[in-house]
Design a protein around this motif. Structure first.
Motif, mmCIF file in Angstrom:
data_model
loop_
_atom_site.group_PDB
_atom_site.id
_atom_site.type_symbol
_atom_site.label_atom_id
_atom_site.label_comp_id
_atom_site.label_asym_id
_atom_site.label_seq_id
_atom_site.Cartn_x
_atom_site.Cartn_y
_atom_site.Cartn_z
ATOM 1 N N TYR A 305 111.959 32.889 77.311
ATOM 2 C CA TYR A 305 111.481 32.040 76.214
ATOM 3 C C TYR A 305 110.024 31.641 76.435
ATOM 4 C CZ TYR A 305 111.371 27.918 73.090
ATOM 5 O OH TYR A 305 111.052 26.991 72.131
ATOM 6 N N LEU A 306 109.696 31.253 77.666
ATOM 7 C CA LEU A 306 108.308 30.885 77.977
ATOM 8 C C LEU A 306 107.372 32.082 77.800
ATOM 9 C CD1 LEU A 306 108.555 28.544 81.115
ATOM 10 C CD2 LEU A 306 108.327 27.917 78.710
ATOM 11 N N LYS A 307 107.844 33.265 78.142
ATOM 12 C CA LYS A 307 107.025 34.471 77.944
ATOM 13 C C LYS A 307 106.746 34.696 76.467
ATOM 14 C CE LYS A 307 108.247 37.131 82.082
ATOM 15 N NZ LYS A 307 108.902 38.363 82.592
ATOM 16 N N LYS A 308 107.776 34.512 75.643
ATOM 17 C CA LYS A 308 107.595 34.669 74.194
ATOM 18 C C LYS A 308 106.580 33.670 73.652
ATOM 19 C CE LYS A 308 112.205 36.479 73.056
ATOM 20 N NZ LYS A 308 113.456 36.222 72.289
ATOM 21 N N LEU A 309 106.593 32.481 74.242
ATOM 22 C CA LEU A 309 105.655 31.443 73.795
ATOM 23 C C LEU A 309 104.255 31.658 74.361
ATOM 24 C CD1 LEU A 309 107.910 28.259 74.223
ATOM 25 C CD2 LEU A 309 107.377 29.466 72.098
ATOM 26 N N GLY A 310 104.123 32.575 75.308
ATOM 27 C CA GLY A 310 102.818 32.863 75.906
ATOM 28 C C GLY A 310 102.376 31.837 76.936
ATOM 29 N N ILE A 311 103.314 31.080 77.499
ATOM 30 C CA ILE A 311 102.928 30.044 78.470
ATOM 31 C C ILE A 311 103.637 30.230 79.819
ATOM 32 C CG2 ILE A 311 102.324 28.314 76.758
ATOM 33 C CD1 ILE A 311 105.028 27.033 77.101
ATOM 34 N N LYS A 312 104.209 31.430 80.041
ATOM 35 C CA LYS A 312 104.840 31.687 81.340
ATOM 36 C C LYS A 312 103.758 31.990 82.363
ATOM 37 C CE LYS A 312 108.352 32.334 84.107
ATOM 38 N NZ LYS A 312 107.700 31.783 85.287
ATOM 39 N N LYS A 313 103.689 31.170 83.373
ATOM 40 C CA LYS A 313 102.734 31.372 84.457
ATOM 41 C C LYS A 313 103.324 30.795 85.726
ATOM 42 C CE LYS A 313 99.860 28.946 81.989
ATOM 43 N NZ LYS A 313 98.703 28.186 81.463
ATOM 44 N N LYS A 314 102.648 31.024 86.830
ATOM 45 C CA LYS A 314 103.143 30.548 88.113
ATOM 46 C C LYS A 314 103.310 29.038 88.092
ATOM 47 C CE LYS A 314 102.376 31.285 93.041
ATOM 48 N NZ LYS A 314 101.481 31.897 94.054
ATOM 49 N N GLY A 315 104.490 28.591 88.499
ATOM 50 C CA GLY A 315 104.757 27.162 88.538
ATOM 51 C C GLY A 315 105.395 26.607 87.282
ATOM 52 N N LYS A 316 105.437 27.393 86.215
ATOM 53 C CA LYS A 316 106.019 26.930 84.951
ATOM 54 C C LYS A 316 107.408 27.540 84.781
ATOM 55 C CE LYS A 316 102.504 24.447 83.774
ATOM 56 N NZ LYS A 316 101.562 24.634 82.679
ATOM 57 N N ASN A 317 108.416 26.689 84.767
ATOM 58 C CA ASN A 317 109.799 27.112 84.591
ATOM 59 C C ASN A 317 110.611 25.908 84.117
ATOM 60 O OD1 ASN A 317 110.268 25.553 87.004
ATOM 61 N ND2 ASN A 317 109.619 27.350 88.177
ATOM 62 N N PHE A 318 111.924 26.026 84.125
ATOM 63 C CA PHE A 318 112.753 24.921 83.626
ATOM 64 C C PHE A 318 112.538 23.647 84.440
ATOM 65 C CE2 PHE A 318 116.423 22.423 82.500
ATOM 66 C CZ PHE A 318 116.703 22.790 81.184
ATOM 67 N N HIS A 319 112.276 23.803 85.720
ATOM 68 C CA HIS A 319 112.061 22.636 86.596
ATOM 69 C C HIS A 319 110.791 21.873 86.215
ATOM 70 C CE1 HIS A 319 113.555 20.545 90.130
ATOM 71 N NE2 HIS A 319 112.322 20.442 90.592
ATOM 72 N N SER A 320 109.942 22.501 85.397
ATOM 73 C CA SER A 320 108.706 21.836 84.959
ATOM 74 C C SER A 320 108.999 20.592 84.132
ATOM 75 C CB SER A 320 107.830 22.810 84.157
ATOM 76 O OG SER A 320 107.390 23.878 84.971
ATOM 77 N N PHE A 321 110.166 20.539 83.479
ATOM 78 C CA PHE A 321 110.525 19.317 82.739
ATOM 79 C C PHE A 321 110.583 18.123 83.694
ATOM 80 C CE2 PHE A 321 112.713 22.295 79.649
ATOM 81 C CZ PHE A 321 111.824 22.062 78.622
ATOM 82 N N ARG A 322 111.098 18.363 84.878
ATOM 83 C CA ARG A 322 111.221 17.296 85.880
ATOM 84 C C ARG A 322 109.835 16.802 86.296
ATOM 85 N NH1 ARG A 322 115.387 15.381 88.756
ATOM 86 N NH2 ARG A 322 115.158 14.839 90.957
ATOM 87 N N HIS A 323 108.942 17.751 86.568
ATOM 88 C CA HIS A 323 107.562 17.395 86.922
ATOM 89 C C HIS A 323 106.872 16.671 85.768
ATOM 90 C CE1 HIS A 323 107.459 19.558 90.734
ATOM 91 N NE2 HIS A 323 108.064 20.570 90.133
ATOM 92 N N THR A 324 107.159 17.118 84.548
ATOM 93 C CA THR A 324 106.519 16.533 83.372
ATOM 94 C C THR A 324 106.930 15.076 83.178
ATOM 95 O OG1 THR A 324 106.511 18.716 82.315
ATOM 96 C CG2 THR A 324 106.149 16.812 80.885
ATOM 97 N N VAL A 325 108.224 14.804 83.329
ATOM 98 C CA VAL A 325 108.721 13.434 83.171
ATOM 99 C C VAL A 325 108.083 12.514 84.210
ATOM 100 C CG1 VAL A 325 110.764 11.973 83.452
ATOM 101 C CG2 VAL A 325 110.892 14.034 82.046
ATOM 102 N N VAL A 326 108.069 12.964 85.460
ATOM 103 C CA VAL A 326 107.464 12.147 86.523
ATOM 104 C C VAL A 326 105.982 11.922 86.249
ATOM 105 C CG1 VAL A 326 106.877 12.078 88.982
ATOM 106 C CG2 VAL A 326 109.136 12.881 88.256
ATOM 107 N N ASN A 327 105.301 12.973 85.809
ATOM 108 C CA ASN A 327 103.867 12.876 85.516
ATOM 109 C C ASN A 327 103.589 11.875 84.393
ATOM 110 O OD1 ASN A 327 101.084 14.011 85.917
ATOM 111 N ND2 ASN A 327 101.363 14.599 83.771
#
Length: 375
Positions: A305-327
């Motif tokens: 899904y992230l690839k389709k959106l053009g935002i798949k890169k190193k460090g970006k995955n489902f766990h990024s939601f967790r980092h985003t909330v904390v940030n």
């Protein structure tokens, strides 16, 4: 002369009793003579035996099945490389050899090459090899096994410690989603990738994590009964109350308020629908995998899904939601113990962990959860 000397010594110091010669030592009527064995006693155990003892100990200690399966897979790989040898026969050469071979193994060796031996795998040409991160995991696990073995008295040395040089990372990797990326991920395309094609688990697992910071498997393993109304507030009860569920740490057992956005989007309607069909699991379409739990299907889909959106890169995955909330919460200077309680982290303080107790849901909701504002 010897007998005379003994007699004189006895007179000088009666407390000193003469020590009989070995040949003078006799067994009593009720005892058998002690036989001194000249055969060395070996307590060496094999790698597989050590692994079985280690896995059993971790099971008894209540380690999550995902963690235990990871250990088991690494032990199995080490045995296939080094053989099921006695652990006392292992040397630093074996430690270096294991790391050297790990660096040459292909990606997805279990899935794509399950029938090949290690030697056959090493002969494959032009195949991408496993990442340094994966190699590091294997080395850390086998090193943990031998650290445990030393503490248990099975061996005296860890020949795997320090055999993999860490890679100095100068690249800054942003693991959280930017606001623009978050709008893309939670936008109209999410609906088309989920609800529109009758895959509601994709939609709700994504949104629950985006508005709570919960781990992927924590969300995917939820039961219908884990969504509860407590003190007048709808909440999620993350727990390991059945064999098919696990939490990463003790702090992972927690109850957190549902974000109002999830209620507005119709999460309760979805739950009532699942209840009406007599399902036990909140996401009945998800299948539990032995080593990765219930989150595997969502993880694979989300990467695509992230690839389709053009935002798949190193460090970006489902766990990024967790980092985003904390940030987001730290940027708004939310009280750190509230953030830790929300995401299931220990407070790191004996005072707070032991005496702090759970915060009222109303406090956690108003002082923390509503400030996430994912999209």
């Amino acid at each position: 002369i010897k007998e005379k000397l003994r007699s004189e010594l006895a007179k000088l110091n009666p407390a000193i009793t003469p020590i009989p010669k070995p040949e003078e030592t006799k067994a009593s009527n009720n005892q058998k003579p002690i036989e001194i064995s000249t055969t060395p006693i070996s307590s060496a155990i094999s790698l597989s035996q050590l692994s079985a003892k280690f896995i059993s100990a971790k099971n008894e200690a209540g380690y999550p099945s995902k963690t235990i399966n990871g250990y088991y897979d690494t032990h199995k790989l080490a045995i296939s490389v080094l053989g099921d040898v006695a652990i006392d026969s292992l040397t630093h050469h074996h430690g270096r050899r294991l790391v050297s071979i790990l660096k040459k193994l292909p990606v997805n060796r279990v899935k794509s090459y399950s029938n090949l031996t290690i030697q056959q795998l090493l002969q494959l040409k032009n195949e991408p090899t496993i990442s340094h991160k994966t190699i590091l995991k294997h080395v850390e696990r086998i090193s943990s096994l031998f650290n445990w073995a030393i503490k248990q008295g099975y061996t005296s040395e860890n020949v795997f410690r320090g055999k993999l040089e860490p890679i100095r990372n100068t690249e800054k990797i942003e693991k959280h989603f930017t606001n623009q990326e978050l709008h893309l991920v939670l936008g109209d395309k999410l609906n088309r990738e989920s609800l529109a094609i009758n895959k509601p688990e994709r939609y709700w697992a994504t949104l629950i994590s985006a508005y709570s910071g919960a781990r992927l498997n924590e969300v995917c393993q939820l039961n219908v009964s884990d969504i509860q109304k407590m003190d007048g507030i709808w909440a999620i009860n993350f727990n390991a109350d059945s064999e098919d569920k696990s939490v990463k740490t003790e702090a992972g057992n927690r109850v957190i308020p549902l974000h109002p956005k999830l209620l507005n989007l119709g999460l309760l309607d979805y739950i009532n629908q699942i209840k009406g069909q007599n399902y036990h699991k909140l996401f009945p379409n998800l299948k539990r995998m032995r080593s990765t739990g219930y989150g595997t299907m969502i993880s694979r889909w989300f990467a695509k899904y992230l690839k389709k959106l053009g935002i798949k890169k190193k460090g970006k995955n489902f766990h990024s939601f967790r980092h985003t909330v904390v940030n987001k919460l730290t940027n708004q200077k939310v009280y750190e113990p509230f953030i830790r309680e929300l995401i299931g982290h220990s407070h790191g303080s004996i005072t707070l962990d032991v005496y702090g107790g759970r915060k009222p849901l109303s406090v956690l909701l108003n002082e923390c959860v509503v400030k996430i504002g994912a999209c």
